[in-house]
Design a protein around this motif. Structure first.
Motif, PDB file in Angstrom:
ATOM      1  N   GLY A 242      28.547 -19.291  -9.747  1.00  8.78           N
ATOM      2  CA  GLY A 242      28.675 -18.643  -8.456  1.00  8.78           C
ATOM      3  C   GLY A 242      29.835 -19.224  -7.659  1.00  8.78           C
ATOM      4  N   GLN A 243      30.473 -18.379  -6.870  1.00  7.98           N
ATOM      5  CA  GLN A 243      31.620 -18.796  -6.077  1.00  7.98           C
ATOM      6  C   GLN A 243      31.381 -18.434  -4.617  1.00  7.98           C
ATOM      7  OE1 GLN A 243      34.133 -20.396  -7.601  1.00  7.98           O
ATOM      8  NE2 GLN A 243      33.380 -20.059  -9.679  1.00  7.98           N
ATOM      9  N   ARG A 244      31.985 -19.207  -3.724  1.00  7.09           N
ATOM     10  CA  ARG A 244      31.819 -18.965  -2.295  1.00  7.09           C
ATOM     11  C   ARG A 244      32.949 -18.087  -1.767  1.00  7.09           C
ATOM     12  NH1 ARG A 244      31.258 -24.916  -0.050  1.00  7.09           N
ATOM     13  NH2 ARG A 244      32.610 -25.303  -1.854  1.00  7.09           N
ATOM     14  N   GLN A 245      32.579 -17.113  -0.953  1.00  7.47           N
ATOM     15  CA  GLN A 245      33.580 -16.226  -0.387  1.00  7.47           C
ATOM     16  C   GLN A 245      33.080 -15.607   0.915  1.00  7.47           C
ATOM     17  OE1 GLN A 245      34.014 -13.174  -3.459  1.00  7.47           O
ATOM     18  NE2 GLN A 245      32.738 -11.783  -2.284  1.00  7.47           N
ATOM     19  N   PHE A 246      34.037 -15.148   1.723  1.00 10.89           N
ATOM     20  CA  PHE A 246      33.765 -14.342   2.912  1.00 10.89           C
ATOM     21  C   PHE A 246      34.497 -13.027   2.701  1.00 10.89           C
ATOM     22  CE2 PHE A 246      35.124 -12.629   6.987  1.00 10.89           C
ATOM     23  CZ  PHE A 246      33.943 -12.627   7.718  1.00 10.89           C
ATOM     24  N   VAL A 247      33.790 -11.919   2.844  1.00 11.92           N
ATOM     25  CA  VAL A 247      34.405 -10.611   2.613  1.00 11.92           C
ATOM     26  C   VAL A 247      34.120  -9.708   3.804  1.00 11.92           C
ATOM     27  CG1 VAL A 247      32.386  -9.838   1.301  1.00 11.92           C
ATOM     28  CG2 VAL A 247      34.561  -8.640   1.033  1.00 11.92           C
ATOM     29  N   CYS A 248      35.119  -8.927   4.195  1.00 11.54           N
ATOM     30  CA  CYS A 248      34.977  -8.024   5.336  1.00 11.54           C
ATOM     31  C   CYS A 248      35.851  -6.796   5.120  1.00 11.54           C
ATOM     32  CB  CYS A 248      35.364  -8.731   6.637  1.00 11.54           C
ATOM     33  SG  CYS A 248      37.072  -9.318   6.656  1.00 11.54           S
ATOM     34  N   GLY A 249      35.594  -5.777   5.919  1.00 16.73           N
ATOM     35  CA  GLY A 249      36.344  -4.535   5.788  1.00 16.73           C
ATOM     36  C   GLY A 249      35.576  -3.527   4.954  1.00 16.73           C
ATOM     37  N   ALA A 250      36.302  -2.682   4.240  1.00 18.88           N
ATOM     38  CA  ALA A 250      35.692  -1.574   3.504  1.00 18.88           C
ATOM     39  C   ALA A 250      35.261  -1.995   2.105  1.00 18.88           C
ATOM     40  CB  ALA A 250      36.677  -0.418   3.407  1.00 18.88           C
ATOM     41  N   TYR A 251      34.154  -1.416   1.649  1.00 22.80           N
ATOM     42  CA  TYR A 251      33.765  -1.554   0.254  1.00 22.80           C
ATOM     43  C   TYR A 251      33.709  -0.167  -0.365  1.00 22.80           C
ATOM     44  CZ  TYR A 251      28.963   0.061   1.150  1.00 22.80           C
ATOM     45  OH  TYR A 251      27.868   0.802   1.499  1.00 22.80           O
ATOM     46  N   GLY A 252      33.855  -0.126  -1.678  1.00 25.32           N
ATOM     47  CA  GLY A 252      33.698   1.115  -2.417  1.00 25.32           C
ATOM     48  C   GLY A 252      33.071   0.815  -3.760  1.00 25.32           C
ATOM     49  N   HIS A 253      32.014   1.517  -4.081  1.00 26.53           N
ATOM     50  CA  HIS A 253      31.322   1.312  -5.359  1.00 26.53           C
ATOM     51  C   HIS A 253      30.843   2.668  -5.849  1.00 26.53           C
ATOM     52  CE1 HIS A 253      29.198  -0.910  -8.461  1.00 26.53           C
ATOM     53  NE2 HIS A 253      28.095  -0.247  -8.180  1.00 26.53           N
ATOM     54  N   HIS A 254      31.540   3.208  -6.853  1.00 27.28           N
ATOM     55  CA  HIS A 254      31.260   4.558  -7.335  1.00 27.28           C
ATOM     56  C   HIS A 254      31.362   5.536  -6.153  1.00 27.28           C
ATOM     57  CE1 HIS A 254      30.380   2.789 -11.146  1.00 27.28           C
ATOM     58  NE2 HIS A 254      29.335   2.118 -10.688  1.00 27.28           N
ATOM     59  N   SER A 255      30.274   6.219  -5.799  1.00 28.95           N
ATOM     60  CA  SER A 255      30.333   7.195  -4.702  1.00 28.95           C
ATOM     61  C   SER A 255      29.975   6.577  -3.355  1.00 28.95           C
ATOM     62  CB  SER A 255      29.382   8.366  -4.990  1.00 28.95           C
ATOM     63  OG  SER A 255      28.041   7.902  -5.081  1.00 28.95           O
ATOM     64  N   LEU A 256      29.648   5.300  -3.330  1.00 27.43           N
ATOM     65  CA  LEU A 256      29.242   4.646  -2.087  1.00 27.43           C
ATOM     66  C   LEU A 256      30.444   4.007  -1.403  1.00 27.43           C
ATOM     67  CD1 LEU A 256      25.976   2.853  -3.282  1.00 27.43           C
ATOM     68  CD2 LEU A 256      26.168   5.026  -2.065  1.00 27.43           C
ATOM     69  N   VAL A 257      30.572   4.249  -0.110  1.00 21.60           N
ATOM     70  CA  VAL A 257      31.622   3.617   0.686  1.00 21.60           C
ATOM     71  C   VAL A 257      31.016   3.176   2.011  1.00 21.60           C
ATOM     72  CG1 VAL A 257      33.552   4.884  -0.331  1.00 21.60           C
ATOM     73  CG2 VAL A 257      32.343   5.835   1.647  1.00 21.60           C
ATOM     74  N   GLY A 258      31.643   2.238   2.650  1.00 25.16           N
ATOM     75  CA  GLY A 258      31.159   1.761   3.938  1.00 25.16           C
ATOM     76  C   GLY A 258      31.865   0.484   4.324  1.00 25.16           C
ATOM     77  N   LEU A 259      31.264  -0.266   5.240  1.00 26.02           N
ATOM     78  CA  LEU A 259      31.829  -1.531   5.688  1.00 26.02           C
ATOM     79  C   LEU A 259      30.900  -2.673   5.295  1.00 26.02           C
ATOM     80  CD1 LEU A 259      33.076  -0.663   9.302  1.00 26.02           C
ATOM     81  CD2 LEU A 259      34.249  -0.354   7.106  1.00 26.02           C
ATOM     82  N   TYR A 260      31.489  -3.783   4.890  1.00 32.69           N
ATOM     83  CA  TYR A 260      30.693  -4.965   4.596  1.00 32.69           C
ATOM     84  C   TYR A 260      29.985  -5.439   5.861  1.00 32.69           C
ATOM     85  CZ  TYR A 260      32.501  -5.621  -0.133  1.00 32.69           C
ATOM     86  OH  TYR A 260      32.790  -5.472  -1.470  1.00 32.69           O
ATOM     87  N   ARG A 261      28.816  -6.049   5.678  1.00 32.08           N
ATOM     88  CA  ARG A 261      27.974  -6.398   6.825  1.00 32.08           C
ATOM     89  C   ARG A 261      28.572  -7.494   7.703  1.00 32.08           C
ATOM     90  NH1 ARG A 261      24.927 -10.947   5.392  1.00 32.08           N
ATOM     91  NH2 ARG A 261      24.820 -11.391   3.161  1.00 32.08           N
ATOM     92  N   ASN A 262      29.516  -8.289   7.188  1.00 32.61           N
ATOM     93  CA  ASN A 262      30.157  -9.312   8.016  1.00 32.61           C
ATOM     94  C   ASN A 262      31.299  -8.750   8.861  1.00 32.61           C
ATOM     95  OD1 ASN A 262      28.716 -11.688   7.602  1.00 32.61           O
ATOM     96  ND2 ASN A 262      29.792 -12.159   5.699  1.00 32.61           N
TER      97      ASN A 262
END
Length: 324
Positions: free
Chosen positions: A137-157
């Motif tokens: 496992g690795q540590r990260q902070f992610v923000c902005g848009a996500y896309g996974h197949h037909s799903l799109v939206g904003l990361y919760r952070n």
């Protein structure tokens, strides 16, 4: 163009700040080795005053005075600090220390953008994640848009750290004003094995080493034979050769969407790397999300048909490929 790797020149307001830090930290590490004392890895993200403060606690007095003398000389030789303009804060109240610090910096109007971003990054909540191209496992902070197949939206952070994200994006834009991105990932001590970021849009990612570390270079596929770490341990046969790129306080446009890349194992100091990329499903983002991203400093493509609805809520289990 989109398949080539390009190193970017750091703007003066970034270059001279990071240069003074890098030289001073390198001097501290060399002196500490001679004294057989350890330098905390967290100093890779420290400003000049914080480096000197830690040196006072870990070095014997003569060696500390030696470092102080070098710091004074360094300050005289390195060009004077150049202030950068900060954007206005997006939030008034702050639910976290990181967001409160970012609002504070934004209200200042001007200052060292490099130091402000690095300080704020040190306060962000880094989460442990597991990816297919990572053994651990690795540590990260992610923000902005996500896309996974037909799903799109904003990361919760994204929503809780709007001013923080705006400050980070302001730095990225100052380094590469023409770059287009929807998502920012900040990795901490990440070691990724060979992979390609196939879910990203077909354009280069902006990769910025935001801390001062030794080793931990990025290997990027070229045309040729095999990958092998600098230490010579564990060569991995591949269908290509490649080149190593030093990321410490350096910025690149890297075609991670179409070329194999990996992290060289083993490094000194905490390895913080900022990656700004465009998700492959960016055209499916709603108007609500694109407007929010633009307000936070993300530079998005022009859309012909943007969905009017609010999109899909972020899912913590999404498996999004990122460059490391």
């Amino acid at each position: 163009m989109e398949s080539t790797c390009e190193e970017l020149d750091l703007p003066p307001h970034v270059y001279y700040d990071q240069l003074e830090e890098a030289l001073l930290l390198n001097a501290l590490r060399n002196i500490a080795r001679g004294c057989e004392v350890s330098v905390p890895p967290s100093l890779s993200l420290a400003a000049v005053n914080d480096i000197l403060d830690m040196a006072k606690h870990i070095l014997p007095t003569p060696e500390y005075q030696q470092l102080m003398a070098y710091s004074v000389e360094l300050g005289e030789q390195v060009a004077g600090r150049i202030s950068a303009a900060f954007p206005h804060p997006l939030t008034e109240g702050a639910a976290s220390d990181a967001e409160a610090e970012k609002v504070h910096y934004l209200r200042m109007g001007t200052g060292s953008l490099w130091n402000a971003v690095r300080h704020v990054i040190s306060l962000l909540p880094f989460e442990l994640v597991q990816r297919r191209h990572q053994r651990e496992g690795q540590r990260q902070f992610v923000c902005g848009a996500y896309g996974h197949h037909s799903l799109v939206g904003l990361y919760r952070n994204t929503a809780p750290y709007q001013s923080a994200i705006l400050l980070i994006n302001t730095l990225l834009c100052s380094i590469c004003p023409t770059h287009i991105w929807s998502t920012v990932v900040i990795t901490l001590d990440n070691v990724a094995e060979l992979h390609v970021d196939r879910q990203n849009a077909p354009q280069r990612a902006l990769v910025l080493g935001i801390s001062h570390f030794e080793g931990g270079r990025l290997w990027l596929q070229n045309l040729g034979a095999m990958f092998q770490s600098q230490s010579g341990a564990g060569p991995m046969q591949t269908a290509a050769t490649g080149n190593f790129y030093d990321l410490s306080a350096r910025a690149y446009l890297i075609p991670t969407h179409c070329r194999l890349h990996a992290t060289e194992p083993g490094f000194l100091g905490n390895r913080f790397v900022v990656i700004a990329y465009l998700v492959g499903q960016h055209a499916s983002l709603s108007q609500v999300h694109t407007h929010a991203l633009s307000d936070m400093g993300f530079c998005l493509p022009a859309y012909r048909n943007t969905r009017p609805d609010a999109g899909t809520a972020a899912d913590d289990t999404l498996d999004i490929e990122v460059v490391d």
